[in-house]
Write a protein that holds these residues in place. Structure first.
Motif, short mmCIF file in Angstrom:
data_model
loop_
_atom_site.label_atom_id
_atom_site.label_comp_id
_atom_site.label_asym_id
_atom_site.label_seq_id
_atom_site.Cartn_x
_atom_site.Cartn_y
_atom_site.Cartn_z
N LEU A 1 4.58 5.11 -5.73
CA LEU A 1 3.98 5.89 -6.81
C LEU A 1 4.79 7.15 -7.09
N GLU A 2 5.16 7.85 -6.04
CA GLU A 2 5.89 9.11 -6.19
C GLU A 2 7.27 8.88 -6.80
N LEU A 3 7.92 7.79 -6.42
CA LEU A 3 9.26 7.51 -6.94
C LEU A 3 9.26 7.08 -8.40
N ASN A 4 8.10 6.64 -8.90
CA ASN A 4 8.03 6.11 -10.26
C ASN A 4 7.10 6.92 -11.16
N GLY A 5 7.00 8.21 -10.88
CA GLY A 5 6.22 9.09 -11.74
C GLY A 5 4.76 8.74 -11.85
N GLY A 6 4.20 8.16 -10.80
CA GLY A 6 2.79 7.80 -10.82
C GLY A 6 2.51 6.43 -11.39
N SER A 7 3.54 5.72 -11.85
CA SER A 7 3.33 4.37 -12.38
C SER A 7 3.01 3.42 -11.24
N PRO A 8 1.98 2.63 -11.36
CA PRO A 8 1.66 1.67 -10.29
C PRO A 8 2.65 0.52 -10.21
N MET A 9 3.42 0.31 -11.28
CA MET A 9 4.52 -0.66 -11.35
C MET A 9 4.09 -2.11 -11.56
N ASN A 10 3.10 -2.60 -10.83
CA ASN A 10 2.67 -3.98 -11.06
C ASN A 10 1.25 -4.17 -10.53
N PRO B 1 -12.01 7.60 -9.47
CA PRO B 1 -11.19 7.03 -8.39
C PRO B 1 -12.00 6.40 -7.26
N LEU B 2 -13.08 7.04 -6.85
CA LEU B 2 -13.86 6.48 -5.76
C LEU B 2 -14.64 5.24 -6.19
N GLY C 1 -7.05 7.42 -1.16
CA GLY C 1 -5.98 8.39 -1.39
C GLY C 1 -5.07 7.98 -2.52
N ILE C 2 -4.74 6.69 -2.59
CA ILE C 2 -3.90 6.18 -3.69
C ILE C 2 -4.61 6.37 -5.02
N ALA C 3 -5.92 6.11 -5.04
CA ALA C 3 -6.68 6.28 -6.28
C ALA C 3 -6.68 7.75 -6.72
N ARG C 4 -6.83 8.66 -5.78
CA ARG C 4 -6.78 10.08 -6.11
C ARG C 4 -5.41 10.47 -6.65
N LEU C 5 -4.36 9.92 -6.05
CA LEU C 5 -3.00 10.21 -6.51
C LEU C 5 -2.79 9.67 -7.93
N LEU C 6 -3.27 8.47 -8.18
CA LEU C 6 -3.19 7.91 -9.54
C LEU C 6 -3.92 8.81 -10.53
N GLU C 7 -5.09 9.30 -10.14
CA GLU C 7 -5.85 10.21 -11.00
C GLU C 7 -5.04 11.47 -11.29
N SER C 8 -4.36 11.99 -10.30
CA SER C 8 -3.58 13.23 -10.51
C SER C 8 -2.44 13.03 -11.49
N ASP D 1 0.83 -1.21 0.00
CA ASP D 1 0.00 0.00 0.00
C ASP D 1 0.86 1.26 0.00
N SER D 2 2.06 1.14 -0.56
CA SER D 2 3.00 2.25 -0.52
C SER D 2 2.58 3.41 -1.43
N VAL D 3 2.58 4.61 -0.87
CA VAL D 3 2.40 5.83 -1.65
C VAL D 3 3.74 6.27 -2.23
#
Length: 375
Positions: free
Chosen positions: A149-158, A230-231, A215-222, A144-146
C-alpha cells in the motif's frame, strides 16, 4: 500474518529466487500429459466422464501420502484442521460434477471469496469503476502486505490481496454492514447453487485475530481509498471468508465463471460473460499472490487459493477444478492442491497456453518459406 516462514518445509531442489521445485516438475512433463498428445492441449473438450473420474482418483491417490506444508495456525479455528483431509472435485459447464476424497467436508472459503465478491461488484458497478477503485496488477508481495500500500500511494493494486478485498467489500451495494453482508451471502450462494452458511466459530476466531486487516483498512481510509467504514468493511470481509463450502461447491462456483456466468447446475445467470472474462484475468494475474507467475507458468489456469486449504482453478468454456487440503506452503497456498492442479491441468488438457501444431496438409506437400519457388 504469514502462515509459515521460509525453511519450515522439507529440503528440495530449488528454482528461481530459492523457491522449491516439486519433485514431479523435476522429472519433466511426460507423466503429466505430454504423452496424451492432442488430448492434453487446451483446445477441444474434456475426456469422457469415466476418464475424468479415473484421473481424479489417480491424482488423489498420488498426493494423499504427502505430508508437506503447515496448517494456518494463526487462526485458532483453522489450526484444528486434520492434515490428512484431501478432496478433489471437477464441475464442467454441462453441470456434471466429479469428486473424490472428502469432497463433502465443509471448510471456510477464506480468500477464495475475493474472486466472487469482485465479480458481484464488477457486475453491479461496472468493470471500469471496479478497476479504477481496486486495480488488477500483482503487488509481488504477500497477501497482507502493508508495504504494498505504501509503495503504491495507497492503491490496493488488485482484488485478490487483503487490501483490495477490503476495498471491494466496501464497494458492495448497501447502506449498512448488514445490507452488504446480505448481498455478499446471497451472491456467493447463487454462484454455488445452494445457500451458503456462516461458520460462526471461524468468524469469531478470525474477528478476534484480525488486527492486521483492521490496520490495513484504517490505512486505506487515510489514503481516501475505502468507500465505507473501515471497521465495518473489515467485519463484512471477515464474515465472507467464514462462509462454509465443500470442494463440490467451489467447483460449481468456478464452473459458473467458466460458463459465462451461468450456474451449470441451476441455470441461473449470476453475472454476465464480460464480467467473467475480466474476473478470470484478475485471478490469473494475482490469484496465488506472489506465486501467481509460478502458478500460471506451470499450470496455465486462472486460480485462487485460501488459507483454509482450498484452491479453485478455472478452464474457461470447459470446467473448474477445486481442491481442499489444509497444509500450506510459505505463501499460504495448499501444497497438495497445487500438485493436483498441476497434474490435472496437463492430463485433462486444461492449460490455456498448451497447443499443438495443426497439420492441415501432408508435410511433404508444404513448401518451406525460404523456397524461391514459393515467392
Amino acid at each position: 500474518m504469514r502462515t509459515s516462514e521460509p525453511g519450515d518445509g522439507p529440503v528440495e531442489p530449488h528454482g528461481p529466487a530459492g523457491r522449491a521445485v516439486p519433485p514431479e516438475l523435476e522429472r519433466g512433463d511426460t507423466e503429466f500429459g505430454d504423452e496424451l498428445g492432442r488430448a492434453a492441449i487446451s483446445t477441444g473438450s474434456l475426456p469422457e466422464a469415466s476418464a475424468v473420474d479415473a484421473l481424479l482418483r489417480e491424482t488423489h491417490a498420488r498426493y494423499l501420502p504427502s505430508d508437506e506444508g503447515r496448517i494456518a495456525d494463526y487462526v485458532p479455528a483453522l489450526a484444528a484442521a486434520d492434515r490428512s483431509w484431501f478432496a478433489l472435485s471437477l464441475a464442467d459447464t454441462r453441470g456434471r460434477v466429479h469428486a473424490v476424497g472428502c469432497a463433502d467436508r465443509s471448510f471456510s472459503i477464506q480468500s477464495i471469496s475475493k474472486v466472487f465478491v469482485f465479480a458481484l461488484v464488477c457486475e453491479r458497478l461496472g468493470h471500469r469503476a471496479a478497476w479504477e477503485a481496486v486495480g488488477v496488477n500483482n503487488t509481488g508481495l504477500p497477501y497482507d502486505s502493508v508495504m504494498a500500500l505504501e509503495l503504491n500511494g495507497g492503491s490496493p493494486m488488485n482484488p485478490m490481496v487483503n487490501a483490495g478485498a477490503l476495498v471491494t467489500t466496501g464497494l458492495v451495494p448497501g447502506e449498512s454492514a448488514a445490507a452488504k453482508w446480505a448481498f455478499v451471502q446471497d451472491g456467493l450462494s447463487a454462484f454455488a447453487g445452494r445457500r451458503l452458511e456462516l461458520d460462526v466459530t471461524v468468524y469469531e476466531s478470525e474477528a478476534a485475530t484480525n488486527q492486521r486487516n483492521r490496520g490495513i483498512a484504517r490505512l486505506l481510509e487515510s489514503y481516501g481509498r475505502l468507500p465505507f467504514d473501515p471497521l465495518e468493511s473489515t467485519d463484512v470481509y471477515t464474515r465472507q471468508c467464514a462462509l462454509t463450502v465443500t470442494t463440490r461447491d467451489l467447483a460449481v462456483m468456478g464452473a459458473t465463471l467458466a460458463d459465462g456466468g451461468m450456474n451449470p447446475l441451476t441455470g441461473v445467470q449470476v453475472v454476465r460473460p464480460g464480467t467473467c472474462r475480466r474476473v478470470l484475468a484478475a485471478m490469473a494475474a494475482s490469484g496465488l499472490y506472489e506465486r501467481s507467475g509460478d502458478w500460471l507458468y506451470d499450470i496455465g489456469l486462472p486460480g485462487k487459493s485460501g488459507v483454509s486449504g482450498g484452491i479453485v482453478a478455472v478452464a474457461p468454456g470447459k470446467c473448474a477444478l477445486a481442491s481442499f487440503s489444509p497444509p500450506l506452503d510459505t505463501a499460504g497456498n495448499s501444497v497438495r492442491g497445487q500438485r493436483a492442479a498441476r497434474r490435472l491441468s496437463r492430463t485433462l488438457g486444461l492449460n490455456l497456453f498448451a497447443s499443438a501444431p495443426v497439420d492441415r496438409a501432408p508435410r511433404a506437400a508444404r513448401a518451406a518459406p525460404s523456397d524461391p519457388k514459393t515467392r
